[in-house]
Motif scaffolding. Sequence first.
Motif, PDB file in Angstrom:
ATOM      1  N   GLN A 158       0.858  -1.176   0.000  1.00  0.00           N
ATOM      2  CA  GLN A 158       0.000   0.000   0.000  1.00  0.00           C
ATOM      3  C   GLN A 158       0.902   1.237   0.000  1.00  0.00           C
ATOM      4  N   PRO A 159       0.938   2.015  -1.076  1.00  0.00           N
ATOM      5  CA  PRO A 159       1.853   3.167  -1.118  1.00  0.00           C
ATOM      6  C   PRO A 159       1.594   4.139   0.036  1.00  0.00           C
ATOM      7  N   TYR A 160       2.686   4.576   0.657  1.00  0.00           N
ATOM      8  CA  TYR A 160       2.642   5.606   1.689  1.00  0.00           C
ATOM      9  C   TYR A 160       3.979   6.324   1.626  1.00  0.00           C
ATOM     10  N   LYS A 161       3.981   7.563   1.190  1.00  0.00           N
ATOM     11  CA  LYS A 161       5.188   8.311   0.879  1.00  0.00           C
ATOM     12  C   LYS A 161       5.829   7.744  -0.391  1.00  0.00           C
ATOM     13  N   ASP A 162       5.981   6.412  -0.438  1.00  0.00           N
ATOM     14  CA  ASP A 162       6.499   5.710  -1.605  1.00  0.00           C
ATOM     15  C   ASP A 162       5.962   4.276  -1.531  1.00  0.00           C
ATOM     16  N   THR A 163       6.297   3.451  -2.514  1.00  0.00           N
ATOM     17  CA  THR A 163       5.831   2.061  -2.474  1.00  0.00           C
ATOM     18  C   THR A 163       6.375   1.366  -1.234  1.00  0.00           C
ATOM     19  N   TRP A 164       7.663   1.570  -0.968  1.00  0.00           N
ATOM     20  CA  TRP A 164       8.286   1.128   0.273  1.00  0.00           C
ATOM     21  C   TRP A 164       9.254   2.216   0.711  1.00  0.00           C
ATOM     22  N   THR A 165       9.659   2.188   1.968  1.00  0.00           N
ATOM     23  CA  THR A 165      10.472   3.257   2.547  1.00  0.00           C
ATOM     24  C   THR A 165      11.783   2.696   3.068  1.00  0.00           C
ATOM     25  N   GLY A 166      12.901   3.310   2.670  1.00  0.00           N
ATOM     26  CA  GLY A 166      14.203   2.868   3.156  1.00  0.00           C
ATOM     27  C   GLY A 166      14.337   3.033   4.661  1.00  0.00           C
ATOM     28  N   TYR A 167      14.986   2.076   5.300  1.00  0.00           N
ATOM     29  CA  TYR A 167      15.158   2.110   6.761  1.00  0.00           C
ATOM     30  C   TYR A 167      16.630   2.200   7.149  1.00  0.00           C
ATOM     31  N   SER A 168      17.432   1.210   6.759  1.00  0.00           N
ATOM     32  CA  SER A 168      18.839   1.218   7.161  1.00  0.00           C
ATOM     33  C   SER A 168      19.720   0.667   6.053  1.00  0.00           C
ATOM     34  N   ALA A 169      21.001   0.964   6.154  1.00  0.00           N
ATOM     35  CA  ALA A 169      21.987   0.467   5.193  1.00  0.00           C
ATOM     36  C   ALA A 169      23.206  -0.010   5.967  1.00  0.00           C
ATOM     37  N   ILE A 170      23.690  -1.183   5.607  1.00  0.00           N
ATOM     38  CA  ILE A 170      24.802  -1.797   6.325  1.00  0.00           C
ATOM     39  C   ILE A 170      25.891  -2.156   5.326  1.00  0.00           C
ATOM     40  N   SER A 171      27.081  -1.626   5.537  1.00  0.00           N
ATOM     41  CA  SER A 171      28.220  -1.941   4.686  1.00  0.00           C
ATOM     42  C   SER A 171      29.054  -3.026   5.364  1.00  0.00           C
TER      43      SER A 171
END
Length: 326
Positions: free
Chosen positions: A99-112
Amino acid sequence: AGSVVFLTIFAGLTGCSRADTLPEPEESESWDLTVFTAQEQSEWAPVIKEFEERTGWNVKVETGSAREMLFQLEKEEADWDVAFGVSVDALEEGKEYWQPYKDTWTGYSAISFVVLYNTNVVTYRELPTSWDSLLEPRWEGRVAMPDPLKSDMAAAVLAEAAKNSEKEEFLDLLAENMQDQIPATFKEVEQGISDGRYSIGVTSEEAAKALLAAAQDVDYIYPEERGCLFEEGTAIRKGTPNIDAAEEFVDYTICDDTKWLLQTQLLRQPAKDAVTNKDTSAEDLKQRLLSQQEVLSTWKTIMEEKGNTAGEQQQKKDRESDENIQ
């Protein structure tokens, strides 16, 4: 298979959402929001706990892999409201279910991810330089990485590490060096390398920095081929009856206090502070997920073969022991 964890704990920071008196649920099955996550409990619990504290929403958590999430959606068996802490590759693959909200999905975290090693064991001449360093015979029985069949992050790392090699050969050599001594979590990898049980392994850059800051006998390198960036996001399932709580949860995952929690306690970068998925095409995300699935299939076959071999060897030993007794 996935599992269900019930969490209603009340603690507190200052909020980026509403915070009122927190009512106890009248019965244990009364949930305002159900969250599906592929994270370990140590990763999702602080976030859920703080969200409950701020909002008063009562949250049930279901855990499983990204593959299980997609399977549930495809079979129309999903009864949760929000997917959280799931790889963006899988979120993009299942975008028709959101269900779109702000976008289709929302970025949360990034791990290198980096290659971590024990400085008391690894000499200057033995320093790792690449993903292939994990395959060197000298590290037989001394390499640490979580089981990719149980960790989406480990699967992503292996797919990236094997990208420039013959996948099956890379995975087979890695399995030989790990010798069935497979840690359950990345935390166990870090602890094992710090105390010398393992010589070399894989962990996140932020965790490696924290170990160095704590004066542990470790150091790390960025693989010369290229690093591995694992990205997680949040999405609301279409048809959820709990849309208000779901949207409030998405807002919470990207607020400033959650970013602080990510950086200081969970040792991750907020998605918006890293070069992340929005710079990656949908086709690239799809290919990345396919690569992970290929790696998992190959790894499962290797593990099954090694399990059969180990069983046959044990049976042979048992027969020889019986013969000696007779």
